[in-house]
Design a protein around this motif. Structure first.
Motif, PDB file in Angstrom:
ATOM      1  N   SER A  50       0.839  -1.186   0.000  1.00 54.51           N
ATOM      2  CA  SER A  50       0.000   0.000   0.000  1.00 54.51           C
ATOM      3  C   SER A  50       0.876   1.239   0.000  1.00 54.51           C
ATOM      4  O   SER A  50       2.082   1.165  -0.237  1.00 54.51           O
ATOM      5  CB  SER A  50      -0.914  -0.014   1.238  1.00 54.51           C
ATOM      6  OG  SER A  50      -0.141   0.211   2.420  1.00 54.51           O
ATOM      7  N   CYS A  51       0.271   2.377   0.301  1.00 56.96           N
ATOM      8  CA  CYS A  51       1.011   3.636   0.338  1.00 56.96           C
ATOM      9  C   CYS A  51       1.930   3.729   1.546  1.00 56.96           C
ATOM     10  O   CYS A  51       2.766   4.638   1.615  1.00 56.96           O
ATOM     11  CB  CYS A  51       0.032   4.807   0.324  1.00 56.96           C
ATOM     12  SG  CYS A  51      -1.214   4.699   1.618  1.00 56.96           S
ATOM     13  N   VAL A  52       1.781   2.815   2.503  1.00 59.62           N
ATOM     14  CA  VAL A  52       2.676   2.772   3.663  1.00 59.62           C
ATOM     15  C   VAL A  52       3.650   1.621   3.446  1.00 59.62           C
ATOM     16  O   VAL A  52       3.284   0.452   3.600  1.00 59.62           O
ATOM     17  CB  VAL A  52       1.894   2.560   4.969  1.00 59.62           C
ATOM     18  CG1 VAL A  52       2.857   2.544   6.165  1.00 59.62           C
ATOM     19  CG2 VAL A  52       0.848   3.661   5.148  1.00 59.62           C
ATOM     20  N   PRO A  53       4.887   1.884   3.059  1.00 56.01           N
ATOM     21  CA  PRO A  53       5.848   0.816   2.766  1.00 56.01           C
ATOM     22  C   PRO A  53       6.044  -0.126   3.953  1.00 56.01           C
ATOM     23  O   PRO A  53       6.184   0.304   5.098  1.00 56.01           O
ATOM     24  CB  PRO A  53       7.143   1.594   2.467  1.00 56.01           C
ATOM     25  CG  PRO A  53       6.676   2.937   2.022  1.00 56.01           C
ATOM     26  CD  PRO A  53       5.455   3.228   2.837  1.00 56.01           C
ATOM     27  N   GLY A  54       6.020  -1.416   3.651  1.00 54.12           N
ATOM     28  CA  GLY A  54       6.253  -2.428   4.670  1.00 54.12           C
ATOM     29  C   GLY A  54       5.039  -2.809   5.485  1.00 54.12           C
ATOM     30  O   GLY A  54       5.101  -3.749   6.293  1.00 54.12           O
ATOM     31  N   TYR A  55       3.915  -2.109   5.279  1.00 52.31           N
ATOM     32  CA  TYR A  55       2.736  -2.382   6.097  1.00 52.31           C
ATOM     33  C   TYR A  55       1.703  -3.170   5.298  1.00 52.31           C
ATOM     34  O   TYR A  55       0.729  -2.625   4.786  1.00 52.31           O
ATOM     35  CB  TYR A  55       2.124  -1.080   6.610  1.00 52.31           C
ATOM     36  CG  TYR A  55       0.969  -1.295   7.560  1.00 52.31           C
ATOM     37  CD1 TYR A  55       1.127  -2.024   8.725  1.00 52.31           C
ATOM     38  CD2 TYR A  55      -0.285  -0.761   7.289  1.00 52.31           C
ATOM     39  CE1 TYR A  55       0.075  -2.222   9.596  1.00 52.31           C
ATOM     40  CE2 TYR A  55      -1.354  -0.946   8.153  1.00 52.31           C
ATOM     41  CZ  TYR A  55      -1.165  -1.680   9.306  1.00 52.31           C
ATOM     42  OH  TYR A  55      -2.222  -1.876  10.158  1.00 52.31           O
TER      43      TYR A  55
ATOM     44  N   TYR B  60       1.503  -9.161   2.595  1.00 50.49           N
ATOM     45  CA  TYR B  60       2.392  -9.633   1.536  1.00 50.49           C
ATOM     46  C   TYR B  60       3.850  -9.324   1.828  1.00 50.49           C
ATOM     47  O   TYR B  60       4.728 -10.165   1.629  1.00 50.49           O
ATOM     48  CB  TYR B  60       1.981  -8.988   0.207  1.00 50.49           C
ATOM     49  CG  TYR B  60       2.829  -9.409  -0.967  1.00 50.49           C
ATOM     50  CD1 TYR B  60       2.592 -10.618  -1.624  1.00 50.49           C
ATOM     51  CD2 TYR B  60       3.863  -8.599  -1.428  1.00 50.49           C
ATOM     52  CE1 TYR B  60       3.374 -11.007  -2.701  1.00 50.49           C
ATOM     53  CE2 TYR B  60       4.644  -8.976  -2.497  1.00 50.49           C
ATOM     54  CZ  TYR B  60       4.395 -10.184  -3.134  1.00 50.49           C
ATOM     55  OH  TYR B  60       5.181 -10.576  -4.191  1.00 50.49           O
ATOM     56  N   GLU B  61       4.128  -8.125   2.309  1.00 45.86           N
ATOM     57  CA  GLU B  61       5.505  -7.699   2.535  1.00 45.86           C
ATOM     58  C   GLU B  61       6.139  -8.335   3.770  1.00 45.86           C
ATOM     59  O   GLU B  61       7.337  -8.221   3.976  1.00 45.86           O
ATOM     60  CB  GLU B  61       5.550  -6.173   2.671  1.00 45.86           C
ATOM     61  CG  GLU B  61       5.238  -5.443   1.372  1.00 45.86           C
ATOM     62  CD  GLU B  61       4.991  -3.973   1.604  1.00 45.86           C
ATOM     63  OE1 GLU B  61       5.915  -3.179   1.372  1.00 45.86           O
ATOM     64  OE2 GLU B  61       3.869  -3.616   2.043  1.00 45.86           O
ATOM     65  N   ASN B  62       5.325  -8.985   4.588  1.00 43.47           N
ATOM     66  CA  ASN B  62       5.851  -9.569   5.820  1.00 43.47           C
ATOM     67  C   ASN B  62       5.662 -11.081   5.884  1.00 43.47           C
ATOM     68  O   ASN B  62       5.672 -11.665   6.965  1.00 43.47           O
ATOM     69  CB  ASN B  62       5.179  -8.915   7.027  1.00 43.47           C
ATOM     70  CG  ASN B  62       5.616  -7.482   7.219  1.00 43.47           C
ATOM     71  OD1 ASN B  62       6.663  -7.221   7.796  1.00 43.47           O
ATOM     72  ND2 ASN B  62       4.827  -6.544   6.715  1.00 43.47           N
ATOM     73  N   THR B  63       5.504 -11.712   4.708  1.00 46.56           N
ATOM     74  CA  THR B  63       5.295 -13.157   4.653  1.00 46.56           C
ATOM     75  C   THR B  63       6.222 -13.777   3.625  1.00 46.56           C
ATOM     76  O   THR B  63       6.265 -13.337   2.477  1.00 46.56           O
ATOM     77  CB  THR B  63       3.830 -13.490   4.265  1.00 46.56           C
ATOM     78  OG1 THR B  63       2.943 -12.786   5.143  1.00 46.56           O
ATOM     79  CG2 THR B  63       3.577 -14.984   4.391  1.00 46.56           C
TER      80      THR B  63
END
Length: 221
Positions: A19-24, A27-30
């Motif tokens: 999303s517009c908040v990188p890393g949040y 998908y980005e944490n799996t």
């Protein structure tokens, strides 16, 4: 799956994809987001059925979770906005919403048949909602359903899958659409949409100190 459900409940708002908040995002944490039988993409149906998190295209027209704790404020704010670019599309959105409300939960193929958007539909029923509404076979329901989800008027109730000869599910799964009220009951709040927005903004600013005010406001829509 339990960890994901707990994380989403704690956060209140959790996008599935970038999303517009990188890393949040999930998908980005799996490490294994896409897998055959054990990953966040496969968990979304079971998590929805647990009944603690609403799921739909809530964040920048992409999927994500909203906890039941924050869902009333989320709906209160999002329903104060209308995303259809003109009155004709707004009217069509209302027709689709009424059909979903009438059915309780419905897949997109059945919805197209119900609304008369598909060829070979057969006879109309007396209670059909679009007897006097002109529709075009080329109308796509995808943008309509996305708008309704972004407005907080529709969410995803579950997924259905094709089954092979051995009884194994396969494919991406077809979403079943419903309304938040059908799934979770009365979700009204006494706050104004502006007050609900302020509460959500304060919560996310505290939760995401690395994000800018602009990023969080864009996430909230």
């Amino acid at each position: 799956m339990i960890d994901l459900e707990e994380r989403a409940a704690e956060a209140g708002f959790l996008p599935m994809f970038q999303s517009c908040v990188p890393g949040y995002s999930v998908y980005e944490n799996t490490l294994r987001f896409w897998s055959d039988d054990d990953g966040p993409w496969e968990w979304k149906g079971p998590i929805i059925r647990e009944g603690h998190l609403a799921y739909g295209k809530f964040f920048q027209r992409k999927a994500g979770y909203v906890s039941l704790e924050w869902l009333p404020d989320f709906l209160n704010y999002r329903r104060s906005k209308r995303l259809a670019p003109n009155e004709d599309l707004a009217a069509l959105d209302e027709v689709v919403l009424q059909a979903i409300q009438s059915e309780g939960r419905v897949g997109i193929k059945e919805l197209r048949q119900l609304l008369g958007f598909a060829k070979g539909r057969g006879k109309r029923r007396p209670q059909d909602l679009v007897d006097d509404y002109h529709v075009d076979d080329k109308i796509s329901l995808d943008p309509i359903l996305t708008r309704l989800q972004m407005e907080g008027r529709v969410c995803i109730a579950d997924f259905t899958y094709n089954v092979d000869r051995r009884g194994n599910q396969y494919g991406w799964g077809e979403a079943l659409y419903s309304t938040p009220e059908t799934l979770y009951g009365n979700l009204r709040v006494t706050a104004t949409p502006e007050e609900s927005y302020a509460r959500m903004l304060a919560h996310l600013c505290k939760l995401l100190p690395m994000a800018s005010d602009t990023q969080i406001r864009k996430l909230l829509g």
